[in-house]
Design an enzyme around this catalytic site. Sequence first.
Site, PDB file in Angstrom:
ATOM      1  N   SER A 256       0.405  -1.173   0.082  1.00 23.94           N
ATOM      2  CA  SER A 256       0.000  -0.047   0.078  1.00 23.94           C
ATOM      3  C   SER A 256       1.218   1.260  -0.096  1.00 23.94           C
ATOM      4  CB  SER A 256      -0.808  -0.100   0.906  1.00 23.94           C
ATOM      5  OG  SER A 256       0.279   0.529   2.239  1.00 23.94           O
ATOM      6  N   LYS A 257       0.412   2.301  -0.108  1.00 25.66           N
ATOM      7  CA  LYS A 257       0.788   3.715   0.054  1.00 25.66           C
ATOM      8  C   LYS A 257       1.647   3.915   0.938  1.00 25.66           C
ATOM      9  CE  LYS A 257       0.008   6.795  -3.036  1.00 25.66           C
ATOM     10  NZ  LYS A 257       1.247   6.608  -3.832  1.00 25.66           N
ATOM     11  N   ARG A 258       2.138   3.115   2.677  1.00 26.29           N
ATOM     12  CA  ARG A 258       2.238   2.573   2.976  1.00 26.29           C
ATOM     13  C   ARG A 258       4.563   2.693   3.071  1.00 26.29           C
ATOM     14  NH1 ARG A 258       1.387  -0.422   6.918  1.00 26.29           N
ATOM     15  NH2 ARG A 258       0.765  -1.651   5.601  1.00 26.29           N
ATOM     16  N   HIS A 259       3.820   1.939   1.954  1.00 22.31           N
ATOM     17  CA  HIS A 259       5.320   1.247   1.267  1.00 22.31           C
ATOM     18  C   HIS A 259       6.196   2.258   0.354  1.00 22.31           C
ATOM     19  CE1 HIS A 259       3.308  -2.392   2.994  1.00 22.31           C
ATOM     20  NE2 HIS A 259       4.173  -2.770   3.338  1.00 22.31           N
ATOM     21  N   GLY A 260       5.787   3.336  -0.044  1.00 25.75           N
ATOM     22  CA  GLY A 260       6.374   3.924  -0.679  1.00 25.75           C
ATOM     23  C   GLY A 260       5.204   4.289  -2.478  1.00 25.75           C
TER      24      GLY A 260
END
Length: 493
Positions: A256-260
Amino acid sequence: MSDNVRVRFAPSPTGKLHIGGARTAIYNWAFARANGGDFILRIDDTDPTRSTDENTQIILRAMRWLGLDWDEGPEVGGDFGPYSQTERLDMYKAAAQKMWDEGTAYPCFCTPEQLAADREAAQARKDPFQGYQRRCRGLSREEAQARIDAGEPYVLRIKVPADRGNVVINDAVHGEVTFDAKELDDFVIFRSDGTPTYNFATVVDDAAMRITHVIRGDDHLSNTPRQVMVYEALGAPVPTFAHISMILGADGKKLSKRHGATSVEEYRDAGYLSDAFVNYLALLGWSLDGETTVIPRDVLASKFSLDRISKNPATFDPKKLDWMNAEYINAMSDADFADQIMLPELLEADMIDEGFEADEAWVDALAAIVRPRTKMPADAAAVAAPVFATAETLAYDEKSVAKGLAKEGLGAVLDAARTALEALSEDAWTPESIDAALEPLPEALDVKKRLVFGAVRVAECGNMVSPPLGETMALIGRDDCLARIDRARPMAG
Ligand code: GLU
């Protein structure tokens, strides 16, 4: 396999094309190509509140950048169109009507309150069947029609045959998967607002478009028994399903976005090569032989097979993507590197302008020293910067000057280097003769070779990490090289 393989990628334009969707698209595309089949792009825009034209355009652009050409779909058309679901409403209505006429679907007038009460009661009596309690399943056609004519709101539900039993699918990735008959609800195929549900519209389309293989994320595995019920009700052949695993981030959680960066566009804008990106994504859950990592597009398009898709979730590793990108750059010819990467980057960095013209051999020589030092396209501009500078504009890195130029005795080194270089004529200004001119200096001056070449390098390039000195100086040109030594001389010790 026969040549009538037909697969589809059916993104919902509720956002950009993400890594997971891109991988699904790649697998469908590669499977079609490897089997001489057709790859269909369909826009699943039935969610009007979240689908936008802008997202559709972004998805099409991303598909083009990925090089996944579609045989049927938006912009190219085809015999089974239209290729966006909002344009196919009449077909869903016709299919639903047919199902009602044939007794495989029925109108349901239960209010949300009624449904909630029935659900609670089923829970209270621990009924093994917790779904819709089939209250309207027994209504006669006349009664149902009369209530519709009277304006009562209704949905259309599929009539799951009473004796249907478990649904077993033979998934190309997961093998045999059994869904308990108890879970088979008379689910809604048409909502009261006159729009079809996903499980219904998708099957109407997949059947009408003669899709033979449904390759998609395994978040859709739980929808599959319902979809099988629709195929059966429509009397259409059930395709082969291949549900591919999720892509995880390094922490084991769903990517997800949290991973970049997660959208294809972000990777395009960051300068990744489409071929490298496609190669890397293809390997997230598929392998050619368990070993080969560099798999050019044409090999993917001829060798892709469902039986080498892994059941296990794959982990997205940005470092491996970077490695893959560098591999692709490394494998390019100097001429391709110059045209596709170096010159566009130099233009982007304002180091050259649109009308830039240079001798082809000069550009190739530049590409030959820049390419091995380029991992990401933007590196090219940084590596080539000293060549494009002039004696006046060259930037001197302070640390390099302190370490490589300002030390005691290096002024004399520059003087000697200048004299040796000045002796070379314009015509003799080649990497070999430049190196040869500098070669005797360490012994003659009794200064370590590393220090001599380091001093000249800082004087000419402004830093200590530039490409090979002779090649670089040949590209800079004789007069400017001499002028750079003059400019650097006062900084030398
Ligand atoms: N529009 C659906 C999605 O984006 C397609 C699912 C499918 O392939 O059936 O998830």
